[in-house]
Write a protein that holds these residues in place. Sequence first.
Motif, short mmCIF file in Angstrom:
data_model
loop_
_atom_site.label_atom_id
_atom_site.label_comp_id
_atom_site.label_asym_id
_atom_site.label_seq_id
_atom_site.Cartn_x
_atom_site.Cartn_y
_atom_site.Cartn_z
N LEU A 178 52.06 -3.71 60.72
CA LEU A 178 52.57 -4.20 61.65
C LEU A 178 53.59 -3.11 62.37
CD1 LEU A 178 53.88 -6.54 63.64
CD2 LEU A 178 55.08 -6.96 62.00
N ASP A 179 54.66 -2.62 61.10
CA ASP A 179 56.00 -1.28 60.96
C ASP A 179 55.46 -0.38 62.01
OD1 ASP A 179 57.84 -3.17 59.91
OD2 ASP A 179 57.00 -2.77 58.11
N GLU A 180 53.98 0.42 61.85
CA GLU A 180 53.55 1.49 62.15
C GLU A 180 53.54 1.13 63.29
OE1 GLU A 180 50.92 3.41 59.14
OE2 GLU A 180 50.38 1.75 60.00
N ALA A 181 53.65 -0.46 63.76
CA ALA A 181 52.67 -0.54 65.32
C ALA A 181 54.56 -0.57 65.82
CB ALA A 181 52.18 -1.75 65.65
N LEU A 182 55.29 -0.82 65.64
CA LEU A 182 56.61 -1.11 66.04
C LEU A 182 57.32 -0.05 66.29
CD1 LEU A 182 58.05 -4.49 64.18
CD2 LEU A 182 56.31 -4.39 66.11
N ILE A 183 58.31 0.31 66.92
CA ILE A 183 58.94 1.38 68.10
C ILE A 183 60.33 1.25 66.82
CG2 ILE A 183 61.19 2.45 69.13
CD1 ILE A 183 59.66 1.11 70.95
N PRO A 220 60.21 -25.20 57.82
CA PRO A 220 60.94 -23.57 58.84
C PRO A 220 60.45 -22.54 59.36
CG PRO A 220 61.65 -23.94 56.50
CD PRO A 220 60.38 -24.75 56.96
N PHE A 221 60.83 -22.16 60.43
CA PHE A 221 60.55 -21.12 61.03
C PHE A 221 60.18 -20.03 59.80
CE2 PHE A 221 61.05 -16.21 62.50
CZ PHE A 221 60.01 -16.41 62.87
N GLN A 222 59.03 -18.78 59.96
CA GLN A 222 58.69 -18.42 58.26
C GLN A 222 58.54 -16.40 60.10
OE1 GLN A 222 56.19 -18.70 55.34
NE2 GLN A 222 57.22 -20.87 55.54
N GLU A 223 58.05 -15.66 59.05
CA GLU A 223 58.20 -14.36 59.14
C GLU A 223 56.94 -14.66 59.32
OE1 GLU A 223 60.15 -10.29 59.03
OE2 GLU A 223 62.07 -11.58 58.59
N SER A 224 55.99 -13.57 59.93
CA SER A 224 54.15 -13.32 59.39
C SER A 224 54.26 -11.64 60.10
CB SER A 224 53.70 -13.83 59.97
OG SER A 224 52.04 -13.93 59.68
N ASP A 225 53.45 -10.94 58.35
CA ASP A 225 53.02 -9.52 59.37
C ASP A 225 51.32 -9.71 59.76
OD1 ASP A 225 55.42 -8.84 58.95
OD2 ASP A 225 54.78 -7.38 57.54
N ASN A 226 50.82 -11.19 59.78
CA ASN A 226 49.42 -11.14 60.06
C ASN A 226 49.28 -11.35 61.51
OD1 ASN A 226 46.43 -11.48 59.42
ND2 ASN A 226 46.29 -13.23 58.80
N ASP A 232 45.31 -9.15 75.31
CA ASP A 232 46.81 -9.96 76.07
C ASP A 232 47.86 -10.05 75.37
OD1 ASP A 232 44.58 -11.16 78.25
OD2 ASP A 232 44.20 -12.55 76.45
N GLY A 233 48.03 -9.43 74.23
CA GLY A 233 49.39 -9.34 73.80
C GLY A 233 48.81 -9.25 72.02
N ILE A 234 49.61 -9.79 71.07
CA ILE A 234 49.06 -9.50 69.27
C ILE A 234 49.61 -11.07 68.95
CG2 ILE A 234 50.28 -7.43 68.98
CD1 ILE A 234 52.88 -8.86 67.66
N VAL A 235 48.50 -11.29 68.47
CA VAL A 235 47.92 -12.92 67.39
C VAL A 235 48.67 -12.71 66.62
CG1 VAL A 235 46.28 -14.76 67.12
CG2 VAL A 235 46.48 -13.24 69.31
N VAL A 236 49.31 -13.36 65.67
CA VAL A 236 49.79 -13.45 64.84
C VAL A 236 49.43 -15.24 63.89
CG1 VAL A 236 52.25 -13.82 63.08
CG2 VAL A 236 52.17 -12.68 65.68
N ALA A 240 47.41 -22.07 56.02
CA ALA A 240 47.71 -23.48 56.04
C ALA A 240 49.03 -23.48 55.05
CB ALA A 240 46.66 -24.29 55.92
N TYR A 241 49.90 -25.10 55.59
CA TYR A 241 51.17 -24.87 54.59
C TYR A 241 51.84 -24.76 55.00
CZ TYR A 241 48.61 -28.79 51.80
OH TYR A 241 47.55 -30.03 51.90
N SER A 242 51.70 -23.16 55.45
CA SER A 242 52.98 -22.37 55.40
C SER A 242 54.25 -23.01 56.80
CB SER A 242 53.21 -21.09 56.52
OG SER A 242 52.01 -20.65 57.28
N ILE A 243 53.76 -22.70 58.82
CA ILE A 243 54.89 -23.82 59.38
C ILE A 243 53.75 -24.67 59.28
CG2 ILE A 243 55.85 -21.37 59.80
CD1 ILE A 243 53.87 -21.63 62.38
#
Length: 272
Positions: A178-183, A220-226, A232-236, A240-243
Motif C-alpha cells: 500500500l505504501d508503494e501505491a501511495l504518493i 470502531p473504525f480501523q485502518e487496513s493495508d489489505n 473502479d478504485g481500490i477495495v479494502v 471478521a470481528y475487526s469492524i
Amino acid sequence: MRRSFTPQGAIGGLILGAAVLALAGCGSTPPADITLASQPAPANATPEQVGDLSTERIKWASNKPGCEGDCPRIEIDSVAFPGIPKLTALVDHVLAYMTGTDANRRGPYDTLSEYTQYFWSTARPRDATYFKANVKDTVGDVVSIELHTEQFLTGAAHGIPATQYLNWERSRGRVMSLDEALIPGRRPQYVAALQRAHAKWLEQNPDARRDPAAYGKMWPFQESDNFALTRDGIVVKYDAYSIAPYSHGEPELSISYADLRGILKPELLPQP
C-alpha cells in the motif's frame, strides 16, 4: 485472529524450484513433485483468460486417506500463472501461510502440499480446510489476486475465514504494498478517504443504524493495508470481528478513483 502477512517477506523466503500448487489429479493427496508452471499442464487444469493474462484453474479435493465416516477434508480451488512461475509459487505459499492462527508461531509447512500432509497427521474428524484463489482484476501492469481460506476445527463455534489481497506488478515481478501505491506523505489522506468509505458502509449497516453510538464503541473504525487495485478504485478488506460482528463476514470497503486523486500515485490512476 489470522496471521498478518508481509508479501515482501514471503517472496524472500520462496525457493522457486520447489513444488508449487501440487493439486493435480483426484487422488488422496496432492503429488509433491508437480509444478504448475511446467509443461504440459496438469490434467485437471482449466485454461482461463483474464484480460491479457493467461491463467489456469486448478481444483482438488479429498478426505483423509484411509478414513471412513466423519473424515477430515481439504478442498482447493486455486489459480496458477503459467507464464509467471514466481507468482504461482507465491500464491501457493501465502495460502498455506494463511492457515496459521498465531503470528508468532510459524507452521511446519510452506506449501499447500506440505500443509496437506501436516493436516492429515493432526486433524480431528470433521475438521476441514478450504482454499480459494482467483484474479480479482487486472489494471494495466497490476494483477490483483484474492486469496481466501476457511477452517472448520473441532470445538470452534464456526468457521475461521481469512482473505488476503496481493497486487502483483508484472513489470517488476513483485508485490506492491500500500505504501508503494501511495504518493509519499499521503497516508493520512488515504486514511481519511478510508474513513469516509467506512461511514458510507455504516449507512447500509442495519446494526449500526439501530444504535450508532453503541456500534461505534464496540466496532470502531480501523485502518487496513489489505487492498486490491481494481478498475473502479481500490477495495479494502477487513478480517471478521475487526469492524463488525461475525455475522457480517469479512467487511469490504471501496474507495473510488475520484477520492484517490492526489493520494494514489498518478501512474495507477485511470488515464483520460
